[in-house]
Write a protein that holds these residues in place. Sequence first.
Motif, mmCIF file in Angstrom:
data_model
loop_
_atom_site.group_PDB
_atom_site.id
_atom_site.type_symbol
_atom_site.label_atom_id
_atom_site.label_comp_id
_atom_site.label_asym_id
_atom_site.label_seq_id
_atom_site.Cartn_x
_atom_site.Cartn_y
_atom_site.Cartn_z
ATOM 1 N N TYR A 134 -2.792 -7.655 -0.585
ATOM 2 C CA TYR A 134 -4.222 -7.492 -0.307
ATOM 3 C C TYR A 134 -4.931 -8.755 -0.764
ATOM 4 O O TYR A 134 -5.220 -8.937 -1.944
ATOM 5 C CB TYR A 134 -4.776 -6.271 -1.047
ATOM 6 C CG TYR A 134 -6.184 -5.906 -0.635
ATOM 7 C CD1 TYR A 134 -6.426 -5.311 0.603
ATOM 8 C CD2 TYR A 134 -7.263 -6.145 -1.472
ATOM 9 C CE1 TYR A 134 -7.712 -4.969 0.988
ATOM 10 C CE2 TYR A 134 -8.557 -5.807 -1.085
ATOM 11 C CZ TYR A 134 -8.766 -5.218 0.149
ATOM 12 O OH TYR A 134 -10.054 -4.878 0.532
ATOM 13 N N TRP B 70 -5.081 -6.257 3.980
ATOM 14 C CA TRP B 70 -3.633 -6.136 3.833
ATOM 15 C C TRP B 70 -2.922 -6.987 4.886
ATOM 16 O O TRP B 70 -3.069 -6.762 6.085
ATOM 17 C CB TRP B 70 -3.198 -4.679 3.985
ATOM 18 C CG TRP B 70 -3.591 -3.800 2.842
ATOM 19 C CD1 TRP B 70 -4.595 -2.884 2.830
ATOM 20 C CD2 TRP B 70 -2.983 -3.750 1.543
ATOM 21 N NE1 TRP B 70 -4.662 -2.268 1.597
ATOM 22 C CE2 TRP B 70 -3.674 -2.776 0.790
ATOM 23 C CE3 TRP B 70 -1.920 -4.432 0.942
ATOM 24 C CZ2 TRP B 70 -3.349 -2.466 -0.522
ATOM 25 C CZ3 TRP B 70 -1.591 -4.118 -0.366
ATOM 26 C CH2 TRP B 70 -2.296 -3.162 -1.086
ATOM 27 N N ARG C 14 0.809 -1.223 0.000
ATOM 28 C CA ARG C 14 0.000 0.000 0.000
ATOM 29 C C ARG C 14 0.839 1.268 0.000
ATOM 30 O O ARG C 14 0.310 2.369 0.146
ATOM 31 C CB ARG C 14 -0.939 -0.005 1.201
ATOM 32 C CG ARG C 14 -0.255 0.146 2.530
ATOM 33 C CD ARG C 14 -1.246 0.142 3.689
ATOM 34 N NE ARG C 14 -1.394 -1.175 4.261
ATOM 35 C CZ ARG C 14 -2.206 -1.455 5.284
ATOM 36 N NH1 ARG C 14 -2.967 -0.519 5.785
ATOM 37 N NH2 ARG C 14 -2.273 -2.673 5.776
ATOM 38 N N ASP D 157 -2.924 3.050 -1.312
ATOM 39 C CA ASP D 157 -3.873 1.999 -0.959
ATOM 40 C C ASP D 157 -5.163 2.151 -1.767
ATOM 41 O O ASP D 157 -6.182 2.645 -1.270
ATOM 42 C CB ASP D 157 -4.170 2.056 0.542
ATOM 43 C CG ASP D 157 -5.115 0.947 0.995
ATOM 44 O OD1 ASP D 157 -5.473 0.101 0.156
ATOM 45 O OD2 ASP D 157 -5.477 0.932 2.175
ATOM 46 N N TYR E 105 -4.540 8.589 1.966
ATOM 47 C CA TYR E 105 -4.531 8.056 0.600
ATOM 48 C C TYR E 105 -4.859 9.168 -0.402
ATOM 49 O O TYR E 105 -5.754 9.979 -0.183
ATOM 50 C CB TYR E 105 -5.553 6.936 0.451
ATOM 51 C CG TYR E 105 -5.830 6.550 -0.999
ATOM 52 C CD1 TYR E 105 -4.943 5.773 -1.704
ATOM 53 C CD2 TYR E 105 -6.985 7.018 -1.651
ATOM 54 C CE1 TYR E 105 -5.169 5.436 -3.024
ATOM 55 C CE2 TYR E 105 -7.231 6.688 -2.971
ATOM 56 C CZ TYR E 105 -6.327 5.901 -3.654
ATOM 57 O OH TYR E 105 -6.560 5.572 -4.970
#
Length: 214
Positions: free
Chosen positions: A176, A191, A68, A103, A145
């Motif tokens: 993931y 994750w 991520r 992510d 993010y």
Amino acid sequence: MESLDDVIDAMIAERVIHRHRRKWLIALAVVLVAILVVLFTGGWKEKQGRTVPTLSAVSAPVTVTAGRWEFTFTKAQIVRTPKDEYSAAKAVLKVSFEAKNIDSEEHTTNSVEGGLLRLVPGGGQDNIESNGGTCRGVLNWQIVYGLPPESCTTEFKIPADFAADQIEVGVIGERYESDNGVLGASEDPYWHNDEPIAVVQLKPTVVIDTGEDK
């Protein structure tokens, strides 16, 4: 009763079987030794056993995508604190990088955990986990993010007399994915399942911390 020819044939067959058995045992021993060598020297401890790319940031920044996160490593410093009247000499390895939260699966805010960046001493020594990501002067700063990268640093505990012309930082990435539903676990992906992604080489400079800036 067996004839002399039968006895001779049996002896020859036994010797052939024994000879082939010995070859198979030798081959098996070689395979076992090779497996042990890979297991004990693999990963990041020795370059011969690595299964991840080794990237050099000696002359330019290097970007690594790991799970991520997207890391862009820029420099490394060995920060030495001389001994004084009250404390012994000490040192810390500080690595500077930019971290971007990519992510795209969960779009969640998160911080760079210490286990994602590891110093690789080599020579059979254990890897050293970092203390995590310090961004904007805050350890474990939460990175959102989709926003631009944050300038961060991470630190590794090292001996006071540590010296190196080049250091190596191992980068860990999460995957993931879901657990095995057959075992009764949830099949919703998340994750986890960390795995080595790359080793980044940096040429450290030495900085003396006199405490004057504090």
